[in-house]
Write a protein that holds these residues in place. Structure first.
Motif, short mmCIF file in Angstrom:
data_model
loop_
_atom_site.label_atom_id
_atom_site.label_comp_id
_atom_site.label_asym_id
_atom_site.label_seq_id
_atom_site.Cartn_x
_atom_site.Cartn_y
_atom_site.Cartn_z
N GLY A 295 0.83 -1.06 0.05
CA GLY A 295 0.02 -0.22 -0.11
C GLY A 295 0.94 1.36 0.04
O GLY A 295 1.73 1.47 0.79
N VAL A 296 0.69 2.25 -0.93
CA VAL A 296 1.15 3.46 -0.95
C VAL A 296 0.23 4.60 -0.80
O VAL A 296 -0.54 4.72 -1.85
CB VAL A 296 2.20 3.58 -2.19
N ILE A 297 0.21 5.33 0.02
CA ILE A 297 -0.66 6.52 0.03
C ILE A 297 0.10 7.92 -0.30
O ILE A 297 0.89 8.29 0.69
CB ILE A 297 -1.31 6.54 1.41
N ASP A 298 -0.20 8.40 -1.04
CA ASP A 298 0.29 9.93 -1.58
C ASP A 298 -0.61 10.92 -0.49
O ASP A 298 -1.79 11.13 -1.13
CB ASP A 298 0.28 10.23 -3.23
N ALA A 299 0.18 11.36 0.47
CA ALA A 299 -0.62 12.47 1.06
C ALA A 299 0.01 13.90 0.99
O ALA A 299 0.11 14.41 1.77
CB ALA A 299 -0.38 12.20 2.55
N THR A 300 0.50 14.13 -0.33
CA THR A 300 1.17 15.26 -0.63
C THR A 300 0.47 16.49 -1.39
O THR A 300 0.79 17.57 -1.43
CB THR A 300 2.51 15.18 -1.60
N THR A 301 -0.79 15.95 -1.45
CA THR A 301 -1.60 16.88 -2.11
C THR A 301 -2.12 18.13 -1.65
O THR A 301 -2.25 17.95 -0.32
CB THR A 301 -3.11 15.97 -2.58
N TYR A 302 -2.09 19.27 -2.02
CA TYR A 302 -2.64 20.37 -1.73
C TYR A 302 -3.68 21.16 -2.57
O TYR A 302 -3.36 21.22 -3.66
CB TYR A 302 -1.46 21.48 -1.25
N HIS A 303 -5.13 21.24 -2.06
CA HIS A 303 -6.02 21.65 -2.84
C HIS A 303 -6.21 23.36 -2.58
O HIS A 303 -6.62 23.57 -1.38
CB HIS A 303 -7.36 20.99 -2.78
N GLU A 304 -6.12 24.11 -3.31
CA GLU A 304 -6.18 25.43 -3.21
C GLU A 304 -7.56 25.88 -2.61
O GLU A 304 -7.64 26.86 -1.50
CB GLU A 304 -5.92 26.45 -4.17
N GLU A 305 -8.63 25.23 -2.97
CA GLU A 305 -10.17 25.78 -2.64
C GLU A 305 -10.32 25.26 -1.23
O GLU A 305 -11.36 25.49 -0.62
CB GLU A 305 -11.02 25.09 -3.59
N LEU A 306 -9.51 24.22 -0.64
CA LEU A 306 -9.57 23.86 0.66
C LEU A 306 -8.65 24.21 1.54
O LEU A 306 -8.45 24.08 2.86
CB LEU A 306 -9.42 22.27 0.88
N GLY A 307 -7.94 25.54 1.15
CA GLY A 307 -7.04 26.18 2.09
C GLY A 307 -7.24 26.66 3.30
O GLY A 307 -6.67 26.63 4.31
N GLU A 308 -8.43 27.18 3.50
CA GLU A 308 -8.84 27.60 4.87
C GLU A 308 -8.95 26.53 5.84
O GLU A 308 -8.74 26.65 7.12
CB GLU A 308 -10.52 28.09 4.85
N LEU A 309 -9.10 25.18 5.41
CA LEU A 309 -9.09 23.93 6.07
C LEU A 309 -7.78 23.44 6.34
O LEU A 309 -7.77 22.59 7.12
CB LEU A 309 -10.20 23.08 5.95
N MET A 310 -6.79 23.76 5.74
CA MET A 310 -5.32 23.10 5.54
C MET A 310 -4.29 24.19 6.01
O MET A 310 -3.38 23.79 5.75
CB MET A 310 -5.22 22.82 4.20
N ILE A 311 -4.68 25.12 6.78
CA ILE A 311 -3.76 25.87 7.26
C ILE A 311 -2.96 25.15 8.53
O ILE A 311 -1.63 25.40 8.59
CB ILE A 311 -4.25 27.35 8.04
N HIS A 312 -3.46 24.24 9.23
CA HIS A 312 -2.76 23.79 10.23
C HIS A 312 -2.59 22.35 10.07
O HIS A 312 -2.45 21.56 11.03
CB HIS A 312 -3.48 24.00 11.63
#
Length: 342
Positions: free
Chosen positions: A7-24
């Motif tokens: 199993g390989v999970i790529d957790a590098t994604t950053y979605h600009e439209e979710l930025g408010e919830l991805m600050i921390h």
């Protein structure tokens, strides 16, 4: 079947439209359905599919993700052999990144070379679904495919099954071929690989915008969607937290909502997802909202179509209103007061 799939999970994604919830936090650690994180779904699916070695490649703000997963004990991945592995990805400015970035994998190539598993399943971290990967592997072997891409209604779910030896080859030859990730390979016409697709029939939603995060959360209040995602024989595991039952005072009124443990409800709650340890004061009305862990809503507040991140304090008498198309998002740890609305 056991020990055949890595199993390989790529957790590098950053979605600009979710930025408010991805600050921390990273996208993989985004709270969902009151008590889960987004990564819980793909990780649980892998464990339920007899995958005993899982590598997670995080990148942005991954402290909360590592805290959530710990040693992997809640997923039975705290093992002496195989188990759960973290490989924080290097940041290379100007480099193209996609699900299954070969440059990220190259920095930890020894992991793939030393693995005992003949095949590898590469997946994103932000799809909400409940799937058994074993039939995908069976068909992949039977048809002799080089790469199998999992799809839903013809759209890629950004999940790929590939022989581990071929994956290593693609990593090593990335500069020569120009392929930087799995998507580049499956979408190219300039190779001789046999690319197959597997159409998944079950429930699957990819969360990449605030609107989808809001809508898909509240959709879980529909029994048929809940039952299609949370299956008795294929449970979704998460970090276990021991908290007391939620306390409903005599003024409380709750309809069509999911409320986690440790809350104290005195007001009215309708069509909401409420996480652990939330307090809602007397006289307050909370409708169509997602309230994350340990947020506090004072007395006589009105909240409609709002997402409160963790540890938010809403002072008494406050009015917060969004819409289904554009929910009002309050950042983690902030204070919202009635004077701010005047």
């Amino acid at each position: 079947m056991k020990n055949r799939l890595l199993g390989v999970i790529d957790a590098t994604t950053y979605h600009e439209e979710l930025g408010e919830l991805m600050i921390h936090r990273s996208l993989a650690a985004l709270p969902f359905a009151g008590r889960y994180r987004l990564i819980d779904f793909v990780l649980s699916n892998m464990v339920n599919s007899d995958i005993e070695s899982v590598a997670i490649f995080p990148k942005f703000q991954y402290r909360s993700l590592m805290d959530h997963l710990g040693s992997g004990k809640n997923w039975d991945l705290n093992r002496k052999r195989d188990g759960l592995f973290f490989f924080p990805s290097p940041i290379v400015d100007g480099e193209k990144h996609g699900i299954g970035s070969f440059s990220h994998f190259a920095a930890n190539l020894d992991y793939f070379k030393k693995s005992r598993q003949e095949y590898a399943l590469i997946s994103n971290c932000y799809t909400v679904f409940n799937m058994d990967f074993r039939p995908v592997l069976d068909r992949h072997i039977q048809t002799g495919c080089d790469i199998t891409e999992i799809r839903k209604h013809g759209r890629s779910l950004e999940m790929y099954l590939i022989k581990t030896s071929l994956l290593i080859e693609l990593i090593l030859k990335r500069d020569m071929t120009g392929y930087s990730c799995m998507h580049d390979v499956v979408s190219s016409y300039h190779h001789s690989y046999q690319i197959c697709t597997y159409e998944y029939e079950g429930y699957a939603e990819m969360i990449d915008t605030i609107n989808k995060y809001f809508t898909i959360n509240l959709d879980l209040l529909q029994p048929h969607i809940w039952k299609s995602l949370f299956l008795r024989d294929q449970p979704i595991y998460t970090k276990v937290k021991d908290e007391p039952p939620t306390r409903y005072l005599k003024e409380a009124s709750v309809h069509h909502s999911m409320i986690a443990n440790g809350c104290q409800i005195e007001g009215t709650v309708e069509n909401c997802i409420i996480s652990r340890g939330v307090k809602i004061g007397v006289g307050s009305v909370v409708r169509n909202c997602i309230i994350m862990q340990k947020s506090q809503i004072g007395e006589n507040c009105r909240l409609d179509s709002v997402i409160l991140d963790k540890d938010v304090k809403v002072e008494s008498g406050t009015l917060l209103k969004g819409s289904n198309e554009s929910p009002y998002v309050i950042r983690k740890g902030t204070i919202q007061g009635a004077l701010m609305n005047s």
